[in-house]
Scaffold this active site. Sequence first.
Site, PDB file in Angstrom:
ATOM      1  N   GLY A  11       0.842  -1.207   0.000  1.00 34.88           N
ATOM      2  CA  GLY A  11       0.000   0.000   0.000  1.00 34.88           C
ATOM      3  C   GLY A  11       0.868   1.245   0.000  1.00 34.88           C
ATOM      4  O   GLY A  11       1.866   1.303   0.710  1.00 34.88           O
ATOM      5  N   ARG A  21      13.730   9.639  -2.963  1.00 33.84           N
ATOM      6  CA  ARG A  21      14.668  10.732  -3.288  1.00 33.84           C
ATOM      7  C   ARG A  21      15.958  10.603  -2.472  1.00 33.84           C
ATOM      8  O   ARG A  21      17.066  10.748  -3.008  1.00 33.84           O
ATOM      9  CB  ARG A  21      13.964  12.064  -2.995  1.00 33.84           C
ATOM     10  CG  ARG A  21      14.825  13.310  -3.073  1.00 33.84           C
ATOM     11  CD  ARG A  21      13.921  14.495  -2.806  1.00 33.84           C
ATOM     12  NE  ARG A  21      14.613  15.748  -2.643  1.00 33.84           N
ATOM     13  CZ  ARG A  21      15.052  16.213  -1.473  1.00 33.84           C
ATOM     14  NH1 ARG A  21      14.903  15.485  -0.378  1.00 33.84           N
ATOM     15  NH2 ARG A  21      15.633  17.391  -1.413  1.00 33.84           N
ATOM     16  N   ASP A 127      -0.264   1.993   8.578  1.00 34.11           N
ATOM     17  CA  ASP A 127      -0.762   1.168   9.690  1.00 34.11           C
ATOM     18  C   ASP A 127       0.163   1.164  10.915  1.00 34.11           C
ATOM     19  O   ASP A 127      -0.253   0.748  11.994  1.00 34.11           O
ATOM     20  CB  ASP A 127      -0.932  -0.293   9.235  1.00 34.11           C
ATOM     21  CG  ASP A 127      -2.061  -0.452   8.231  1.00 34.11           C
ATOM     22  OD1 ASP A 127      -2.863   0.495   8.101  1.00 34.11           O
ATOM     23  OD2 ASP A 127      -2.141  -1.508   7.586  1.00 34.11           O
ATOM     24  N   GLU A 222     -10.946  -0.283  10.599  1.00 35.54           N
ATOM     25  CA  GLU A 222     -11.504  -1.088   9.503  1.00 35.54           C
ATOM     26  C   GLU A 222     -11.644  -2.580   9.875  1.00 35.54           C
ATOM     27  O   GLU A 222     -12.652  -3.212   9.561  1.00 35.54           O
ATOM     28  CB  GLU A 222     -10.515  -0.918   8.343  1.00 35.54           C
ATOM     29  CG  GLU A 222     -10.814  -1.581   7.068  1.00 35.54           C
ATOM     30  CD  GLU A 222      -9.582  -1.479   6.143  1.00 35.54           C
ATOM     31  OE1 GLU A 222      -8.622  -0.735   6.450  1.00 35.54           O
ATOM     32  OE2 GLU A 222      -9.606  -2.157   5.111  1.00 35.54           O
ATOM     33  N   HIS A 251      -9.652   5.583   1.362  1.00 35.75           N
ATOM     34  CA  HIS A 251      -8.307   5.844   0.821  1.00 35.75           C
ATOM     35  C   HIS A 251      -7.869   7.298   0.859  1.00 35.75           C
ATOM     36  O   HIS A 251      -6.711   7.590   0.530  1.00 35.75           O
ATOM     37  CB  HIS A 251      -8.209   5.299  -0.606  1.00 35.75           C
ATOM     38  CG  HIS A 251      -8.099   3.795  -0.622  1.00 35.75           C
ATOM     39  ND1 HIS A 251      -9.191   2.989  -0.435  1.00 35.75           N
ATOM     40  CD2 HIS A 251      -7.032   2.970  -0.758  1.00 35.75           C
ATOM     41  CE1 HIS A 251      -8.800   1.718  -0.476  1.00 35.75           C
ATOM     42  NE2 HIS A 251      -7.499   1.686  -0.670  1.00 35.75           N
ATOM     43  N   GLN A 253      -7.129   8.607   3.346  1.00 36.47           N
ATOM     44  CA  GLN A 253      -6.080   8.532   4.385  1.00 36.47           C
ATOM     45  C   GLN A 253      -4.719   8.161   3.810  1.00 36.47           C
ATOM     46  O   GLN A 253      -3.698   8.331   4.457  1.00 36.47           O
ATOM     47  CB  GLN A 253      -6.449   7.471   5.426  1.00 36.47           C
ATOM     48  CG  GLN A 253      -7.702   7.796   6.198  1.00 36.47           C
ATOM     49  CD  GLN A 253      -8.310   6.553   6.847  1.00 36.47           C
ATOM     50  OE1 GLN A 253      -8.032   6.259   7.992  1.00 36.47           O
ATOM     51  NE2 GLN A 253      -9.132   5.824   6.119  1.00 36.47           N
ATOM     52  N   ARG A 254      -4.694   7.592   2.616  1.00 34.50           N
ATOM     53  CA  ARG A 254      -3.408   7.148   2.058  1.00 34.50           C
ATOM     54  C   ARG A 254      -2.751   8.214   1.182  1.00 34.50           C
ATOM     55  O   ARG A 254      -1.560   8.114   0.870  1.00 34.50           O
ATOM     56  CB  ARG A 254      -3.625   5.858   1.263  1.00 34.50           C
ATOM     57  CG  ARG A 254      -3.865   4.648   2.131  1.00 34.50           C
ATOM     58  CD  ARG A 254      -2.754   3.622   1.987  1.00 34.50           C
ATOM     59  NE  ARG A 254      -2.707   3.064   0.669  1.00 34.50           N
ATOM     60  CZ  ARG A 254      -3.357   1.968   0.292  1.00 34.50           C
ATOM     61  NH1 ARG A 254      -4.078   1.298   1.156  1.00 34.50           N
ATOM     62  NH2 ARG A 254      -3.261   1.531  -0.930  1.00 34.50           N
TER      63      ARG A 254
HETATM   64  O1  F6P Z   1      -1.822  -1.524   4.739  1.00 34.79           O
HETATM   65  C1  F6P Z   1      -2.314  -0.261   4.513  1.00 34.79           C
HETATM   66  C2  F6P Z   1      -3.804  -0.297   4.247  1.00 34.79           C
HETATM   67  O2  F6P Z   1      -4.230   1.011   3.968  1.00 34.79           O
HETATM   68  C3  F6P Z   1      -4.651  -0.918   5.346  1.00 34.79           C
HETATM   69  O3  F6P Z   1      -4.906  -0.047   6.425  1.00 34.79           O
HETATM   70  C4  F6P Z   1      -5.874  -1.287   4.582  1.00 34.79           C
HETATM   71  O4  F6P Z   1      -6.586  -2.307   5.235  1.00 34.79           O
HETATM   72  C5  F6P Z   1      -5.315  -1.768   3.265  1.00 34.79           C
HETATM   73  O5  F6P Z   1      -4.070  -1.100   3.110  1.00 34.79           O
HETATM   74  C6  F6P Z   1      -6.176  -1.503   2.063  1.00 34.79           C
HETATM   75  O6  F6P Z   1      -5.541  -2.032   0.950  1.00 34.79           O
HETATM   76  P1  F6P Z   1      -5.969  -1.713  -0.552  1.00 34.79           P
HETATM   77  O7  F6P Z   1      -5.613  -0.306  -0.860  1.00 34.79           O
HETATM   78  O8  F6P Z   1      -5.173  -2.687  -1.353  1.00 34.79           O
HETATM   79  O9  F6P Z   1      -7.442  -1.937  -0.628  1.00 34.79           O
END
Ligand code: F6P
Length: 321
Positions: A11, A21, A127, A222, A251, A253-254
């Site tokens: 992820g 970098r 995580d 989750e 997502h 959050q990512r």
């Molecule tokens: O491992 C990071 C994470 O964001 C987890 O918190 C979440 O359960 C998982 O990846 C989601 O994965 P994907 O983006 O592949 O659905």
Amino acid sequence: MKRIAVLTSGGDAPGMNSCLRAVVRGALAEGWEVLGVRQGYQGLIDGRMDPLDARAVGGIVQKGGTILGTIRSPEFKTMEGRKRALENLNKNKVEALVVIGGNGSQSGAYELHKMGFPVIGAPSTIDNDVPFTDITIGVDTALNTVLNAIDKIKETASSHHRAFLIEVMGRDSGYLAMMSGIAGGAEFIVIPEVETDMEDIVESVEDAYRKGKAHFIAIIAEGAKPGTQAIADYLRGKELGFEVRMTILGHVQRGGSPTAFDRVLATRLGLGAIRELARAEKGKMVGLIRGETVATPLEEVTSTKKVLDLQFYRRAQVLER
Ligand code: F6P
């Protein structure tokens, strides 16, 4: 050493680019060439790697995601896939590999190490569930994204006198839920590491209502049991005083520009990985332990489970009043 390769895997996490970098520029400073592998381990299997110079990683320190791309590669989990990856590394005259990623990625790095290829890992995942590092790249940014959402939801929750269930990421890890719940002043936190009784949540909502609170906020990871939807259904069948609403942050959050903390952390770990390679170290992951960059054998990293500070989780319950 003449040439190394670098990949981002699993992820994505804000700060991966800052780490990349640092790896590239750190390696160039050692006089090494760097190949950037596209789409994680799958790119190794498919032989997709291109030279990266200092300019190729210019203007990315502040960018979320990963410019190299990432994928969860089922093929790399097979010996066949790993052999092809190794063949491509050798064909491209790569002498060492830096892997930026979470637990699955560090396990992949350990597999390559066991096949005799020099690898150094840098831990990144929102995580924060990688052992032998106090914190992973991306957590701080994700935490701030979640907090921003909690603060906003609190305003609307208070205005309407509602109970909000906010789901944050973490399939197996409650770190993000616990820390955002504490920093966001939540009334209840549900994490995968601790079994939660539905009636305890009901009691907490009723208690908040009795105390005259304008809202009730629960942060739910989750992967928690019971899950967000089940809790919402359960609460909706009760007379609680508060109307119930649910928000899944997902997502969002990512993504996002890494915070100053994540940029510096990622830079330290990236440079730490190059330092280890320059010392001819291999089969290790560089983490941040009590403020220092420390390399731990991947064998230990992959055989240890990071444990959440449940004492802090329990102590923090006194804040829910
Ligand atoms: O491992 C990071 C994470 O964001 C987890 O918190 C979440 O359960 C998982 O990846 C989601 O994965 P994907 O983006 O592949 O659905």
